[in-house]
Write a protein that holds these residues in place. Structure first.
Motif, mmCIF file in Angstrom:
data_model
loop_
_atom_site.group_PDB
_atom_site.id
_atom_site.type_symbol
_atom_site.label_atom_id
_atom_site.label_comp_id
_atom_site.label_asym_id
_atom_site.label_seq_id
_atom_site.Cartn_x
_atom_site.Cartn_y
_atom_site.Cartn_z
ATOM 1 N N ARG A 7 31.337 37.390 11.337
ATOM 2 C CA ARG A 7 29.879 37.315 11.140
ATOM 3 C C ARG A 7 29.144 37.507 12.468
ATOM 4 N NH1 ARG A 7 30.499 31.695 8.093
ATOM 5 N NH2 ARG A 7 31.711 31.482 10.018
ATOM 6 N N LEU A 8 29.715 36.997 13.551
ATOM 7 C CA LEU A 8 29.110 37.188 14.873
ATOM 8 C C LEU A 8 29.369 38.595 15.395
ATOM 9 C CD1 LEU A 8 28.088 34.339 15.415
ATOM 10 C CD2 LEU A 8 29.404 34.373 17.507
ATOM 11 N N ARG A 9 30.591 39.076 15.213
ATOM 12 C CA ARG A 9 30.919 40.422 15.695
ATOM 13 C C ARG A 9 30.040 41.472 15.041
ATOM 14 N NH1 ARG A 9 35.993 39.693 14.080
ATOM 15 N NH2 ARG A 9 36.039 41.791 13.266
ATOM 16 N N ALA A 10 29.613 41.235 13.812
ATOM 17 C CA ALA A 10 28.756 42.197 13.116
ATOM 18 C C ALA A 10 27.392 42.334 13.784
ATOM 19 C CB ALA A 10 28.576 41.781 11.658
ATOM 20 N N THR A 11 26.999 41.347 14.589
ATOM 21 C CA THR A 11 25.706 41.402 15.271
ATOM 22 C C THR A 11 25.836 41.906 16.696
ATOM 23 O OG1 THR A 11 25.807 39.139 16.139
ATOM 24 C CG2 THR A 11 24.899 39.432 13.918
ATOM 25 N N ARG A 12 27.068 42.125 17.144
ATOM 26 C CA ARG A 12 27.331 42.529 18.526
ATOM 27 C C ARG A 12 28.193 43.776 18.524
ATOM 28 N NH1 ARG A 12 30.683 38.553 20.836
ATOM 29 N NH2 ARG A 12 29.909 39.061 22.902
#
Length: 185
Positions: free
Chosen positions: A33-38
């Protein structure tokens, strides 16, 4: 208890990462979920995390990276002033980057951490300019930057490949005098 506080902000403290932060950093930086924003495509390794201990990092240790902690001293994210480009130090600019653990989204931590880091960058590091980028569809990150007074400077079309799709990245910037005028209001 965390290591020593480096900076105090509104509802957050920013601290150099220490050994006690490694599990938090690894868990969250590898969270899909975090990697999808970075723009992160590789798993975060133990060596990569260990290189962040102490707050200074990067090619010449000019990049500052700090753990974001809430009022209860719990880690909730990470914030950076990246100074890796060849002329970043001499031309007095940095790139602001941040992330907040998924369970702590929508609590104002990204805004508070970024604001605290911008104060540090302009007041202590003598920066003239800070830039930032976010995916076009990352409305939360765009709101953080716009709330802090960043101006949209352009769009890099289809600059990142995320989950099988090309994504645009929106570029932002703020100058020292703009930041100071905003802070004086």
């Amino acid at each position: 208890m965390s290591g020593p506080v480096f900076l105090h902000g509104d509802g957050v403290t920013l601290c150099p990462a220490d050994q006690s932060d490694l599990a938090f950093l690894r868990e969250n930086e590898n969270d899909p979920r975090l990697r999808a924003t970075r723009n992160v495509r590789k798993p975060t390794s133990a060596d990569h995390l260990t290189a962040r201990l102490g707050g200074q990092m990067g090619r010449d240790e000019e990049t500052v990276g700090l753990v974001v902690r809430d009022d209860d001293d719990e880690p909730v994210g990470f914030v950076y002033l990246v100074r890796e480009e060849t002329n970043a130090v001499g031309c007095r600019y940095a790139e602001l980057a941040y992330w907040v653990a998924y369970d702590h989204w929508n609590n104002g931590y990204a805004t508070a951490a970024a604001e605290t880091m911008l104060d540090y960058g302009f007041d202590e590091l003598g920066l003239h300019r800070v830039k930032a980028c976010t995916f076009e569809d990352n409305a939360a990150s765009r709101r953080v930057l716009e709330k802090l007074g960043f101006e949209q400077e352009g769009v890099a079309r289809e600059e990142a490949y995320v989950d099988g799709e090309w994504c645009d990245r929106v570029r932002y910037g703020i100058l020292e005098d703009e930041w100071r005028a905003r802070r004086d209001d």
